[in-house]
Write an enzyme that holds these catalytic residues in place. Structure first.
Site, mmCIF file in Angstrom:
data_model
loop_
_atom_site.group_PDB
_atom_site.id
_atom_site.type_symbol
_atom_site.label_atom_id
_atom_site.label_comp_id
_atom_site.label_asym_id
_atom_site.label_seq_id
_atom_site.Cartn_x
_atom_site.Cartn_y
_atom_site.Cartn_z
ATOM 1 C CB SER A 122 -29.138 38.166 10.965
ATOM 2 O OG SER A 122 -28.504 37.749 12.145
ATOM 3 C CB CYS A 177 -31.503 35.091 2.343
ATOM 4 S SG CYS A 177 -30.865 33.954 1.134
ATOM 5 C CE LYS A 223 -23.705 27.451 15.587
ATOM 6 N NZ LYS A 223 -25.195 27.625 15.718
ATOM 7 C CD GLU A 283 -28.932 28.525 18.127
ATOM 8 O OE1 GLU A 283 -28.431 28.301 17.007
ATOM 9 O OE2 GLU A 283 -28.775 29.606 18.737
ATOM 10 N NE ARG A 284 -33.415 30.524 15.443
ATOM 11 C CZ ARG A 284 -33.630 31.689 14.831
ATOM 12 N NH1 ARG A 284 -34.860 32.102 14.613
ATOM 13 N NH2 ARG A 284 -32.631 32.438 14.450
ATOM 14 C CD GLU A 342 -33.510 39.572 6.470
ATOM 15 O OE1 GLU A 342 -32.787 39.550 7.481
ATOM 16 O OE2 GLU A 342 -33.330 38.814 5.496
ATOM 17 C CG PHE A 345 -34.256 29.581 11.111
ATOM 18 C CD1 PHE A 345 -35.445 29.156 10.516
ATOM 19 C CD2 PHE A 345 -34.015 30.941 11.185
ATOM 20 C CE1 PHE A 345 -36.362 30.081 10.017
ATOM 21 C CE2 PHE A 345 -34.927 31.859 10.691
ATOM 22 C CZ PHE A 345 -36.105 31.431 10.107
HETATM 23 P P1 NAD Z 1 -28.890 34.244 12.824
HETATM 24 O O1 NAD Z 1 -27.916 35.300 12.456
HETATM 25 O O2 NAD Z 1 -29.736 34.428 14.030
HETATM 26 O O3 NAD Z 1 -28.120 32.845 13.062
HETATM 27 C C1 NAD Z 1 -27.197 32.331 12.125
HETATM 28 C C2 NAD Z 1 -26.158 31.504 12.856
HETATM 29 O O4 NAD Z 1 -25.437 32.360 13.745
HETATM 30 C C3 NAD Z 1 -26.753 30.380 13.712
HETATM 31 O O5 NAD Z 1 -25.953 29.235 13.562
HETATM 32 C C4 NAD Z 1 -26.690 30.944 15.122
HETATM 33 O O6 NAD Z 1 -26.517 29.942 16.093
HETATM 34 C C5 NAD Z 1 -25.464 31.847 15.085
HETATM 35 N N1 NAD Z 1 -25.568 32.984 16.002
HETATM 36 C C6 NAD Z 1 -26.690 33.622 16.403
HETATM 37 N N2 NAD Z 1 -26.389 34.628 17.245
HETATM 38 C C7 NAD Z 1 -25.032 34.629 17.370
HETATM 39 C C8 NAD Z 1 -24.116 35.443 18.096
HETATM 40 N N3 NAD Z 1 -24.520 36.461 18.867
HETATM 41 N N4 NAD Z 1 -22.802 35.177 17.989
HETATM 42 C C9 NAD Z 1 -22.378 34.167 17.219
HETATM 43 N N5 NAD Z 1 -23.204 33.364 16.502
HETATM 44 C C10 NAD Z 1 -24.509 33.588 16.576
HETATM 45 O O7 NAD Z 1 -29.775 33.978 11.528
HETATM 46 P P2 NAD Z 1 -31.081 33.074 11.400
HETATM 47 O O8 NAD Z 1 -32.215 33.746 12.085
HETATM 48 O O9 NAD Z 1 -30.768 31.668 11.742
HETATM 49 O O10 NAD Z 1 -31.307 33.124 9.817
HETATM 50 C C11 NAD Z 1 -32.016 34.137 9.179
HETATM 51 C C12 NAD Z 1 -31.096 35.190 8.627
HETATM 52 O O11 NAD Z 1 -30.159 34.598 7.737
HETATM 53 C C13 NAD Z 1 -31.829 36.240 7.813
HETATM 54 O O12 NAD Z 1 -31.270 37.499 8.082
HETATM 55 C C14 NAD Z 1 -31.549 35.837 6.382
HETATM 56 O O13 NAD Z 1 -31.637 36.864 5.428
HETATM 57 C C15 NAD Z 1 -30.165 35.324 6.504
HETATM 58 N N6 NAD Z 1 -29.826 34.444 5.400
HETATM 59 C C16 NAD Z 1 -28.946 34.906 4.473
HETATM 60 C C17 NAD Z 1 -28.619 34.117 3.392
HETATM 61 C C18 NAD Z 1 -27.646 34.604 2.369
HETATM 62 O O14 NAD Z 1 -27.127 33.785 1.648
HETATM 63 N N7 NAD Z 1 -27.366 35.870 2.275
HETATM 64 C C19 NAD Z 1 -29.183 32.846 3.265
HETATM 65 C C20 NAD Z 1 -30.069 32.402 4.237
HETATM 66 C C21 NAD Z 1 -30.385 33.217 5.310
#
Ligand code: NAD
Length: 500
Positions: free
Chosen positions: A227, A282, A174, A177-178, A384, A150
């Site tokens: 994450s 991140c 994909k 969804e937020r 985090e 998101f």
């Molecule tokens: P998230 O892991 O909740 O979601 C990321 C994606 O995974 C979304 O598209 C979501 O729909 C999908 N997802 C969520 N739960 C899932 C599941 N159980 N099974 C399969 N897919 C699933 O992350 P977020 O809250 O959207 O983003 C924040 C996180 O992303 C933080 O941890 C941040 O550090 C990380 N981030 C990392 C980088 C990097 O380059 N390392 C960059 C930006 C954000």
């Protein structure tokens, strides 16, 4: 009125058919502003089928023509910058100027992708053996997919599809969804820029959509950012299904403050990098490590009034330093971390938990928090937080300060602040982290370099964008060629060819 969002499949806006929806909030008011469809397996399969049908023609389109589509796409995104930034801010909560930065970093990857005719060139060796030439080519993989978080709904999709599509692949994105409206609009703009139908598909969904992508044999490669636990799952499941996978995860970015650092510059850097976008980056600095108690005391004195003075406002308030966080659930999680920090003995110097914005009492706001005397065994250090919370830890010397980020489970970014070139150079060489800043708080590499952390911040071995990105989205074929030359006939050989 609550809008119902859509998918973008095969060049068309498509309504969701699953009957499942996700609430998209306006974080500044706390109200549900839209319903995002959550794709069922069949809807994701439609997008994959569209991408598969579009692949042969797109892959055969010469690289200069693909680059022209990228040029046009960049122009269109620039044309819509103001409305796109506002759309992004209203769903995410980051302030409009920061949304423009998010979009601009994406545009920079598109600019990089405009160089694809040069970037995708192979290598050639004339006369690799008698009458033999050898050459390599970088071919697109086929249907590729991106699963994005998101927090950068513009930049991260563009990191992925910008390079993948320029390389001749077709794509299923994909997004989170937020806040899916911005990526959906990017899909339309790519069509307008001249990418044929099916080249870029945007499917909104949750785990069901992700699992369909990970298991469908038509998908060749998956890029994920989110994450770490989900990243690890994506990496393991995608690889078990024979796909090429890169999966970027969470972070705990340290800033090491040496005793000789300019503490005014340091506090500017920490305030911006710690609290910009409400800490939902991140590459946000969340953990400060001071070398020596004197450095810590002097820095704390400078930081306290600045954290207290942070201006929290709605996402569209031009005077706000940062806006609300993305959802009420995320706000509760951040505040819970602050509670845990106090319980575990850290000293809370500035407490932003009770902040309310007048007139927006239901918005997902909190003020900046500042902790001192955080120690390595505390939960707020190990995990985090992803919110406007900056923590200070006191190290005795340089070695201890280098060891902390090096040993941490995450290894995304790190920064050192010093005037000592020798210390900075040693730090950059030794620290066990993927991206290093020297007096630079957010060392996000530019588009023509590559982005990627180490340890639990990234699973897989190829980074985003830059030449690493081109490698990830292409496969190498190497050709060894000899044309008939009857004078040089040497009969059958049963020994492996060598150059001896
Ligand atoms: P998230 O892991 O909740 O979601 C990321 C994606 O995974 C979304 O598209 C979501 O729909 C999908 N997802 C969520 N739960 C899932 C599941 N159980 N099974 C399969 N897919 C699933 O992350 P977020 O809250 O959207 O983003 C924040 C996180 O992303 C933080 O941890 C941040 O550090 C990380 N981030 C990392 C980088 C990097 O380059 N390392 C960059 C930006 C954000």
């Amino acid at each position: 009125m609550t809008k119902t969002l859509t998918h973008f499949i095969n060049g068309k806006v498509v309504e969701g058919r699953s009957g499942r929806f996700h609430d998209v909030y306006d974080p500044s008011t706390g109200e549900v502003q839209a319903k995002a469809p959550l794709a069922a397996t069949e809807e994701v399969q439609d997008a994959i089928a569209a991408a598969q049908a579009a692949f042969p023609e797109w892959a055969a389109t010469n690289p200069q023509k693909r680059a022209r589509v990228m040029f046009k796409f960049k122009e269109l995104v620039e044309r819509e910058m103001d409305s796109l930034a506002e759309m992004l801010s209203r769903e995410h909560g980051k302030v409009v100027a920061d949304s423009k930065g998010d979009i601009q970093r994406g545009i920079e990857v598109i600019e990089f992708a405009c160089g694809i005719p040069h970037l995708q060139k192979g290598e050639f060796t004339e006369g690799a053996g008698p009458g033999i030439d050898m050459y390599s080519m970088r071919q697109p993989l086929g249907v590729c997919a991106g699963i994005t978080p998101f927090n950068f709904p513009a930049m991260i999709p563009m990191w992925m599809f910008g390079v993948a599509i320029a390389c001749g692949n077709t794509f299923v994105c994909k997004p989170s969804e937020r806040d899916p409206s911005l990526p959906l609009r990017l899909g339309e703009l790519m069509l307008e820029a001249g990418a044929p139908e099916g080249v870029l598909n945007i499917v909104v969904g949750d785990k069901e959509a992700v699992d369909t992508i990970l298991t469908d044999p038509r998908v060749e490669a998956v890029s994920f950012v989110g994450s770490s636990d989900i990243a690890e799952y994506i990496y393991a499941t995608g690889a078990a299904n024979g796909k090429r996978v890169q999966a970027m995860g969470g972070a705990k970015n340290h800033a090491i403050i040496m005793p000789d650092a300019d503490l005014d510059q340091v506090s500017d850097a920490l305030i911006g990098a710690g609290f910009g976008s409400a800490g939902e980056r991140c590459m946000a600095i969340s953990q400060v490590v001071t070398v020596g108690d004197e450095t810590a005391d002097a820095l704390v004195e400078k930081l306290i009034p600045r954290v207290e003075a942070l201006r929290v406002g709605t996402a569209t308030d031009p005077d706000a330093d940062f806006g609300p966080v993305v959802t009420a659930a995320h706000l509760a999680k951040i505040k819970n971390y602050v509670d845990i920090g106090i319980k575990e003995g850290a000293k809370l110097l500035v407490d932003g938990r009770d902040f309310k914005l007048q007139g927006h009492e239901d918005g997902f706001f909190m003020g900046g928090c500042l902790f001192d005397h955080v120690t390595p065994d505390m939960t707020i250090y190990k995990e985090e937080i992803f919110g406007p919370v900056l923590s200070i830890m006191r190290a005795n010397d340089f070695e201890e300060a280098v060891a902390l980020p090096s040993r941490h489970q995450y290894g995304n970014g790190v920064a050192i602040f010093t005037r000592d070139g020798d210390a900075a150079r040693t730090f950059a060489a030794k620290v066990n982290v993927g991206m290093v800043g020297i007096n630079v708080p957010i060392p996000v590499p530019l588009a023509y370099h590559s982005f990627g952390g180490w340890k639990r911040s990234a699973f897989g071995d190829t980074n985003q964008h830059g030449t690493e990105g081109v490698k990830f989205w292409t496969k190498v074929k190497t050709v060894t060629a000899r044309w008939p030359d009857h004078s040089a006939r040497d009969g059958a050989s049963f020994v492996i060819p060598t150059m001896k």
